[in-house]
Design a protein around this motif. Structure first.
Motif, short mmCIF file in Angstrom:
data_model
loop_
_atom_site.label_atom_id
_atom_site.label_comp_id
_atom_site.label_asym_id
_atom_site.label_seq_id
_atom_site.Cartn_x
_atom_site.Cartn_y
_atom_site.Cartn_z
N GLU A 128 0.86 -1.18 0.00
CA GLU A 128 0.00 0.00 0.00
C GLU A 128 0.89 1.23 0.00
O GLU A 128 1.92 1.26 0.68
CB GLU A 128 -0.89 0.03 1.24
CG GLU A 128 -1.94 -1.04 1.23
CD GLU A 128 -2.89 -0.90 2.38
OE1 GLU A 128 -3.92 -0.24 2.19
OE2 GLU A 128 -2.59 -1.44 3.46
N THR A 172 1.50 5.51 -1.92
CA THR A 172 1.17 6.54 -2.91
C THR A 172 2.43 6.90 -3.69
O THR A 172 3.55 6.54 -3.30
CB THR A 172 0.62 7.80 -2.22
OG1 THR A 172 1.60 8.28 -1.29
CG2 THR A 172 -0.69 7.52 -1.49
N THR A 173 2.22 7.60 -4.77
CA THR A 173 3.32 8.11 -5.57
C THR A 173 2.98 9.52 -6.01
O THR A 173 1.79 9.88 -6.07
CB THR A 173 3.58 7.20 -6.80
OG1 THR A 173 4.77 7.63 -7.46
CG2 THR A 173 2.42 7.22 -7.78
N GLU A 219 -0.55 13.56 -5.65
CA GLU A 219 -0.28 12.31 -4.97
C GLU A 219 -1.36 11.31 -5.38
O GLU A 219 -2.55 11.58 -5.23
CB GLU A 219 -0.29 12.52 -3.46
CG GLU A 219 0.14 11.31 -2.69
CD GLU A 219 0.26 11.59 -1.19
OE1 GLU A 219 0.82 10.73 -0.50
OE2 GLU A 219 -0.21 12.64 -0.73
N LEU A 220 -0.94 10.18 -5.92
CA LEU A 220 -1.88 9.17 -6.42
C LEU A 220 -1.65 7.85 -5.72
O LEU A 220 -0.55 7.53 -5.28
CB LEU A 220 -1.69 8.98 -7.93
CG LEU A 220 -1.85 10.23 -8.79
CD1 LEU A 220 -1.43 9.94 -10.22
CD2 LEU A 220 -3.26 10.75 -8.74
N ASP A 221 -2.71 7.06 -5.62
CA ASP A 221 -2.63 5.72 -5.03
C ASP A 221 -1.73 4.85 -5.88
O ASP A 221 -1.85 4.80 -7.10
CB ASP A 221 -4.03 5.10 -4.94
CG ASP A 221 -4.03 3.74 -4.28
OD1 ASP A 221 -3.09 3.45 -3.52
OD2 ASP A 221 -4.98 2.98 -4.52
N ASP A 222 -0.78 4.18 -5.26
CA ASP A 222 0.14 3.28 -5.96
C ASP A 222 0.13 1.90 -5.31
O ASP A 222 1.11 1.18 -5.35
CB ASP A 222 1.55 3.89 -5.95
CG ASP A 222 2.50 3.17 -6.88
OD1 ASP A 222 2.04 2.66 -7.92
OD2 ASP A 222 3.70 3.10 -6.57
N SER A 223 -0.98 1.55 -4.68
CA SER A 223 -1.09 0.26 -4.01
C SER A 223 -1.31 -0.86 -5.02
O SER A 223 -1.89 -0.64 -6.08
CB SER A 223 -2.28 0.28 -3.03
OG SER A 223 -2.14 1.31 -2.09
N ASP A 270 -13.96 -0.89 1.55
CA ASP A 270 -12.98 0.10 1.13
C ASP A 270 -11.96 -0.45 0.14
O ASP A 270 -11.34 0.32 -0.58
CB ASP A 270 -12.26 0.66 2.36
CG ASP A 270 -13.19 1.45 3.26
OD1 ASP A 270 -14.32 1.79 2.84
OD2 ASP A 270 -12.78 1.71 4.41
N ARG A 321 -12.37 -3.67 -5.48
CA ARG A 321 -12.55 -2.96 -6.74
C ARG A 321 -13.16 -3.95 -7.72
O ARG A 321 -12.48 -4.81 -8.25
CB ARG A 321 -11.21 -2.48 -7.30
CG ARG A 321 -10.47 -1.58 -6.36
CD ARG A 321 -9.10 -1.28 -6.90
NE ARG A 321 -8.29 -0.67 -5.85
CZ ARG A 321 -7.00 -0.51 -5.92
NH1 ARG A 321 -6.35 -0.92 -6.98
NH2 ARG A 321 -6.34 0.05 -4.94
#
Length: 94
Positions: free
Chosen positions: A25, A27-28, A43-47, A74, A77
């Motif tokens: 888990e 972010t990037t 900042e984006l989710d990188d999980s 949560d 997906r």
């Protein structure tokens, strides 16, 4: 005369031991161009896709049914149409 196909024992079948080779888990930071044409960093989710599963396992091992539901809600997906009962179950948690 041909031999009948040999039955494979359960032990001979390859096992699936993990969904993500690395469950991570995080972010990037990535450069993006906004609708206004200006480049900025976000900042984006990188999980990894199934990074939430260790939290589900932890909640299940603690017998915390509510937390299991929250982690699934949560983390999952999916296309609701492909998961018949999941949308109703998730709605009950909201």
């Amino acid at each position: 005369m041909t031999k009948p196909p040999r039955k494979r024992s359960r032990r001979a079948r390859p096992a699936i031991t993990d969904i993500d080779a690395e469950q991570r888990e995080g972010t990037t930071i990535q450069d993006v161009i906004g609708e206004d044409g200006v480049m900025r960093q976000e900042e984006l989710d990188d999980s990894t896709e199934f990074a939430f599963l260790p939290r589900v396992v932890s909640a299940a091992q603690a017998d915390d049914v509510d937390r299991v539901g929250v982690e699934l809600r949560d983390g999952v997906r999916c296309v609701p149409g492909l998961m018949g009962d999941l949308p109703r179950a998730v709605e009950r948690l909201r």
